[in-house]
Design a protein around this motif. Structure first.
Motif, PDB file in Angstrom:
ATOM      1  N   VAL A 149     -16.914   4.431   9.404  1.00  0.00           N
ATOM      2  CA  VAL A 149     -16.291   4.515   8.194  1.00  0.00           C
ATOM      3  C   VAL A 149     -16.862   5.552   7.410  1.00  0.00           C
ATOM      4  CG1 VAL A 149     -16.895   3.392   5.722  1.00  0.00           C
ATOM      5  CG2 VAL A 149     -16.257   2.062   8.098  1.00  0.00           C
ATOM      6  N   TYR A 150     -18.288   6.123   7.517  1.00  0.00           N
ATOM      7  CA  TYR A 150     -18.975   7.099   6.724  1.00  0.00           C
ATOM      8  C   TYR A 150     -18.090   8.403   7.321  1.00  0.00           C
ATOM      9  CZ  TYR A 150     -23.052   4.425   5.259  1.00  0.00           C
ATOM     10  OH  TYR A 150     -23.598   3.713   4.619  1.00  0.00           O
ATOM     11  N   SER A 151     -17.802   8.713   8.520  1.00  0.00           N
ATOM     12  CA  SER A 151     -16.955   9.954   9.176  1.00  0.00           C
ATOM     13  C   SER A 151     -15.731   9.807   8.516  1.00  0.00           C
ATOM     14  CB  SER A 151     -16.920   9.811  10.777  1.00  0.00           C
ATOM     15  OG  SER A 151     -18.391   9.551  11.008  1.00  0.00           O
ATOM     16  N   LEU A 152     -14.982   8.861   8.364  1.00  0.00           N
ATOM     17  CA  LEU A 152     -13.645   8.701   7.801  1.00  0.00           C
ATOM     18  C   LEU A 152     -13.803   9.271   6.237  1.00  0.00           C
ATOM     19  CD1 LEU A 152     -12.059   5.413   9.187  1.00  0.00           C
ATOM     20  CD2 LEU A 152     -11.482   7.962   9.871  1.00  0.00           C
ATOM     21  N   ALA A 153     -14.753   8.818   5.598  1.00  0.00           N
ATOM     22  CA  ALA A 153     -14.896   9.202   3.965  1.00  0.00           C
ATOM     23  C   ALA A 153     -15.151  10.664   4.091  1.00  0.00           C
ATOM     24  CB  ALA A 153     -16.068   8.498   3.583  1.00  0.00           C
TER      25      ALA A 153
ATOM     26  N   SER B 279     -11.684   6.274 -11.813  1.00  0.00           N
ATOM     27  CA  SER B 279     -11.245   4.811 -11.722  1.00  0.00           C
ATOM     28  C   SER B 279     -11.383   3.945 -10.788  1.00  0.00           C
ATOM     29  CB  SER B 279      -9.815   4.937 -12.589  1.00  0.00           C
ATOM     30  OG  SER B 279      -9.052   5.822 -11.418  1.00  0.00           O
ATOM     31  N   GLN B 280     -11.622   4.519  -9.604  1.00  0.00           N
ATOM     32  CA  GLN B 280     -11.350   3.924  -8.437  1.00  0.00           C
ATOM     33  C   GLN B 280     -12.823   3.017  -8.202  1.00  0.00           C
ATOM     34  OE1 GLN B 280      -8.874   4.032  -6.559  1.00  0.00           O
ATOM     35  NE2 GLN B 280      -7.796   5.505  -7.969  1.00  0.00           N
ATOM     36  N   HIS B 281     -12.545   2.098  -7.563  1.00  0.00           N
ATOM     37  CA  HIS B 281     -13.804   0.878  -7.455  1.00  0.00           C
ATOM     38  C   HIS B 281     -14.482   1.198  -6.197  1.00  0.00           C
ATOM     39  CE1 HIS B 281     -13.067  -1.407 -11.136  1.00  0.00           C
ATOM     40  NE2 HIS B 281     -11.713  -1.494 -10.626  1.00  0.00           N
ATOM     41  N   THR B 282     -13.838   1.715  -5.204  1.00  0.00           N
ATOM     42  CA  THR B 282     -14.468   1.949  -3.953  1.00  0.00           C
ATOM     43  C   THR B 282     -14.095   3.205  -3.054  1.00  0.00           C
ATOM     44  OG1 THR B 282     -12.760   0.843  -2.069  1.00  0.00           O
ATOM     45  CG2 THR B 282     -14.229  -0.576  -3.240  1.00  0.00           C
ATOM     46  N   PHE B 283     -14.900   3.894  -2.321  1.00  0.00           N
ATOM     47  CA  PHE B 283     -14.764   5.130  -1.699  1.00  0.00           C
ATOM     48  C   PHE B 283     -13.563   4.970  -0.695  1.00  0.00           C
ATOM     49  CE2 PHE B 283     -17.968   3.118   0.833  1.00  0.00           C
ATOM     50  CZ  PHE B 283     -17.300   3.161   2.142  1.00  0.00           C
ATOM     51  N   VAL B 284     -13.351   3.667  -0.251  1.00  0.00           N
ATOM     52  CA  VAL B 284     -12.197   3.295   0.463  1.00  0.00           C
ATOM     53  C   VAL B 284     -10.789   3.874   0.123  1.00  0.00           C
ATOM     54  CG1 VAL B 284     -11.072   1.334   1.808  1.00  0.00           C
ATOM     55  CG2 VAL B 284     -13.237   1.413   1.911  1.00  0.00           C
ATOM     56  N   SER B 285     -10.632   3.775  -1.274  1.00  0.00           N
ATOM     57  CA  SER B 285      -9.426   3.913  -1.945  1.00  0.00           C
ATOM     58  C   SER B 285      -9.090   5.493  -1.861  1.00  0.00           C
ATOM     59  CB  SER B 285      -9.564   3.717  -3.407  1.00  0.00           C
ATOM     60  OG  SER B 285     -10.503   4.544  -3.978  1.00  0.00           O
ATOM     61  N   PHE B 286     -10.138   6.455  -1.584  1.00  0.00           N
ATOM     62  CA  PHE B 286      -9.936   7.706  -1.386  1.00  0.00           C
ATOM     63  C   PHE B 286      -9.408   7.860   0.255  1.00  0.00           C
ATOM     64  CE2 PHE B 286     -12.881   7.840  -4.771  1.00  0.00           C
ATOM     65  CZ  PHE B 286     -12.335   8.571  -5.715  1.00  0.00           C
ATOM     66  N   ILE B 287     -10.044   7.197   0.954  1.00  0.00           N
ATOM     67  CA  ILE B 287      -9.401   6.993   2.577  1.00  0.00           C
ATOM     68  C   ILE B 287      -8.195   6.934   2.584  1.00  0.00           C
ATOM     69  CG2 ILE B 287      -9.874   6.063   4.848  1.00  0.00           C
ATOM     70  CD1 ILE B 287     -12.794   5.910   4.201  1.00  0.00           C
ATOM     71  N   SER B 288      -7.794   5.720   1.886  1.00  0.00           N
ATOM     72  CA  SER B 288      -6.327   5.406   1.754  1.00  0.00           C
ATOM     73  C   SER B 288      -5.354   6.277   1.411  1.00  0.00           C
ATOM     74  CB  SER B 288      -5.997   4.155   0.904  1.00  0.00           C
ATOM     75  OG  SER B 288      -6.580   2.949   1.566  1.00  0.00           O
TER      76      SER B 288
ATOM     77  N   ARG C  36     -15.316  -6.390  -4.382  1.00  0.00           N
ATOM     78  CA  ARG C  36     -14.739  -4.996  -4.991  1.00  0.00           C
ATOM     79  C   ARG C  36     -13.807  -4.617  -3.720  1.00  0.00           C
ATOM     80  NH1 ARG C  36     -17.996  -7.294  -8.729  1.00  0.00           N
ATOM     81  NH2 ARG C  36     -17.664  -6.326 -10.704  1.00  0.00           N
ATOM     82  N   HIS C  37     -14.235  -4.553  -2.535  1.00  0.00           N
ATOM     83  CA  HIS C  37     -13.631  -3.933  -1.398  1.00  0.00           C
ATOM     84  C   HIS C  37     -12.416  -5.090  -0.926  1.00  0.00           C
ATOM     85  CE1 HIS C  37     -16.796  -0.949  -0.618  1.00  0.00           C
ATOM     86  NE2 HIS C  37     -15.640  -0.444  -0.071  1.00  0.00           N
ATOM     87  N   PHE C  38     -12.597  -6.520  -1.175  1.00  0.00           N
ATOM     88  CA  PHE C  38     -11.523  -7.362  -0.781  1.00  0.00           C
ATOM     89  C   PHE C  38     -10.425  -7.283  -2.036  1.00  0.00           C
ATOM     90  CE2 PHE C  38      -9.333 -11.208   0.068  1.00  0.00           C
ATOM     91  CZ  PHE C  38      -9.092 -10.942   1.477  1.00  0.00           C
ATOM     92  N   TYR C  39     -10.738  -6.857  -3.172  1.00  0.00           N
ATOM     93  CA  TYR C  39     -10.005  -6.599  -4.155  1.00  0.00           C
ATOM     94  C   TYR C  39      -9.157  -5.524  -4.089  1.00  0.00           C
ATOM     95  CZ  TYR C  39      -8.437  -5.080  -8.792  1.00  0.00           C
ATOM     96  OH  TYR C  39      -7.714  -4.359  -9.966  1.00  0.00           O
ATOM     97  N   GLN C  40      -9.771  -4.410  -3.630  1.00  0.00           N
ATOM     98  CA  GLN C  40      -9.041  -3.063  -3.330  1.00  0.00           C
ATOM     99  C   GLN C  40      -8.053  -3.354  -2.001  1.00  0.00           C
ATOM    100  OE1 GLN C  40      -9.481  -0.061  -4.631  1.00  0.00           O
ATOM    101  NE2 GLN C  40      -7.888   0.830  -3.107  1.00  0.00           N
ATOM    102  N   ILE C  41      -8.588  -4.079  -1.183  1.00  0.00           N
ATOM    103  CA  ILE C  41      -7.701  -4.275  -0.047  1.00  0.00           C
ATOM    104  C   ILE C  41      -6.418  -5.217  -0.473  1.00  0.00           C
ATOM    105  CG2 ILE C  41      -7.174  -5.629   2.158  1.00  0.00           C
ATOM    106  CD1 ILE C  41     -10.206  -5.203   2.715  1.00  0.00           C
ATOM    107  N   ALA C  42      -6.456  -5.990  -1.478  1.00  0.00           N
ATOM    108  CA  ALA C  42      -5.338  -7.083  -1.988  1.00  0.00           C
ATOM    109  C   ALA C  42      -4.566  -6.232  -2.738  1.00  0.00           C
ATOM    110  CB  ALA C  42      -6.063  -7.938  -2.831  1.00  0.00           C
TER     111      ALA C  42
END
Length: 465
Positions: A382-386, A77-86, A313-319
């Motif tokens: 970013v890749y390392s954090l993922a 359901s997640q839109h970006t891999f950043v959501s998993f980092i959060s 999608r990433h800015f939406y995720q941030i918001a």
């Protein structure tokens, strides 16, 4: 109006991307101008060893995608891999990653937009660059605002053009080898690859520096993970996309580079012009330069198209991770009636409007080039954090024992992180990359200081209340 066969997510986005869309987005997002224009420079420095460089890099990126794919398989359901980092590394780290990745996407798209103007001016030299840039940006922004499916269809055909060009070059090269085609540089032959072969023909420094140079040719491969949130049958698609796409990309890169060196001995290859143009010229195809110019034009348009999709999608995720009652949350944390984060897309594309201003002075252009280099270096962080987030996922309650697991993750995850760290360190030994790498570290430290200061002020305000 959406089709009844299209599933709607809880946040209002639509699962409209099919398997063919996702597969071609992944291939098209990675095969770019680096192959069509820049590979000549790499071959001239490393010779046939460039194939080994791409094999190693392909393997590392495959492992990274297996890690991302495992997390998306567990929660599609997640839109970006950043959501998993959060989720697994904390809100602050996720916030840093989200902003860093979004800023990088915007600046990389701006660089591609600048390149597009040059490609169009190849045919229409009197056409002002700013009109070309505005025209392309308006069209691609419109594609992204209408529907995810239209974006996917556009990317499909952009990718097809690149793949057709690669296959045409490979077929031409094989024919030239089979008929023992004679060129001003000698006979086309498979032996050209292995003639006087050495691993480091121009020294160890040039061989090692090829890794960070070619590393950036793979940037964008993570776009397939960003499409999962809007793909039909996401779990089936993510497994297929990760397992098959990396092999196809390696096939295209390695086969095309190998054929190029069969036709043109690597010692005779010009580093300053497209090796594709050189091969087609030797084959007697006078329109080669125009055809490859068209291919790189569509390649740059594809990068911008994917960049706008991803940045939105990433800015939406941030918001969605800020206070929903804040101006940012109310404005950009919403999905439009046609299933796309329209406000976030408009803002991201709007920031790219700065591009026409960059040609006004040489100082602005130099500063812009520096910022793009910094953003590219930030991708390593970013890749390392993922990858670190993936390690946390494996020991969390979310872990699916029967999911799409990264093989031998304790070893492969650590090795992938170590490789990214080594690549980043190597940048400091390359004069043209050292300053940008320093800029990436400065951005990281600045974000940390600002976030600490903001957190301290917030705590003080709450204590006063």
């Amino acid at each position: 109006m959406k089709s009844k066969s299209v599933q709607q997510n809880d946040d209002g986005t639509l699962r409209a991307l099919s398997n063919r869309h996702v597969q071609m987005i992944a291939i098209g997002g990675t095969i770019g101008t680096g192959l069509f224009l820049g590979s000549g420079s790499t071959i001239s420095k490393t010779g046939p060893s460039v194939i080994l460089v791409y094999l190693v890099l392909g393997g590392v990126f495959y492992l990274m995608m297996r890690a991302m794919g495992e997390m998306f398989y567990a929660d599609p359901s997640q839109h970006t891999f950043v959501s998993f980092i959060s989720k697994y590394l904390g809100h602050t780290v996720g916030h840093f990653t989200g902003w860093t990745y979004w800023i990088g996407l915007v600046f990389v798209c701006m660089a591609e937009l600048t390149a597009i103007a040059g490609y169009v001016q190849y045919w229409f030299p009197k056409l002002p660059a700013w009109t070309i840039e505005l025209g392309f940006l308006a069209i691609l922004m419109g594609v992204n605002l209408i529907a995810a499916r239209l974006f996917g269809e556009t990317e499909f055909w952009f990718a097809m053009i690149k793949i057709f060009a690669i296959l045409a070059m490979i077929a031409t090269g094989i024919f030239m080898v089979l008929v023992d085609f004679k060129t001003p540089l000698g006979h086309a032959s498979f032996n050209n690859i292995f003639h006087n072969f050495t691993l480091t023909p121009k020294g160890g420094y040039n061989f090692i520096s090829a890794f960070p140079m070619d590393f950036f040719a793979f940037l964008g491969i993570e776009f397939i993970s960003i499409t999962v949130g809007e793909a039909k049958n996401p779990r089936t698609i993510i497994k297929k996309a990760v397992n098959e796409t990396i092999m196809r990309i390696l096939l295209f890169y390695i086969c095309s580079l190998g054929i190029i060196m069969c036709i043109i001995p690597w010692t005779s290859l010009s580093a300053s012009s497209s090796p594709f143009v050189q091969v087609f010229d030797l084959a007697g195809f006078p329109a080669a330069a125009s055809v490859i110019n068209f291919v790189v034009l569509t390649s740059a348009a594809s990068s911008i198209n994917s960049g706008i999709f991803s940045a939105g999608r990433h800015f939406y995720q941030i918001a969605t991770e800020v206070d929903p009652d804040s101006l940012m949350g109310r404005t950009f944390g919403k999905i439009s009636s046609n299933g796309v984060p329209a406000a976030a897309i408009l803002l991201s594309a709007g920031c790219m409007l700065i591009t026409p201003l960059l040609s006004l002075t040489a100082t602005l252009a130099s500063a812009f080039s520096f910022i793009v280099s910094v953003c590219c270096d930030m991708y390593l962080i970013v890749y390392s954090l993922a990858m670190v987030a993936h390690r946390r996922y494996r020991v969390s309650d979310d872990f699916l024992p029967d999911g799409f697991k990264m093989p031998f993750y304790k070893v492969t995850n650590t090795a992938t992180i170590a490789f990214f760290v080594v690549i980043f360190i190597s940048l400091f030994f390359i004069p043209q990359d050292a300053i940008a790498a320093t800029g990436a570290i400065c951005w990281t430290l600045l974000f940390g200081v600002v976030n600490w200061w903001h957190g301290r002020k917030t705590s003080q305000a709450r204590s006063v209340e």
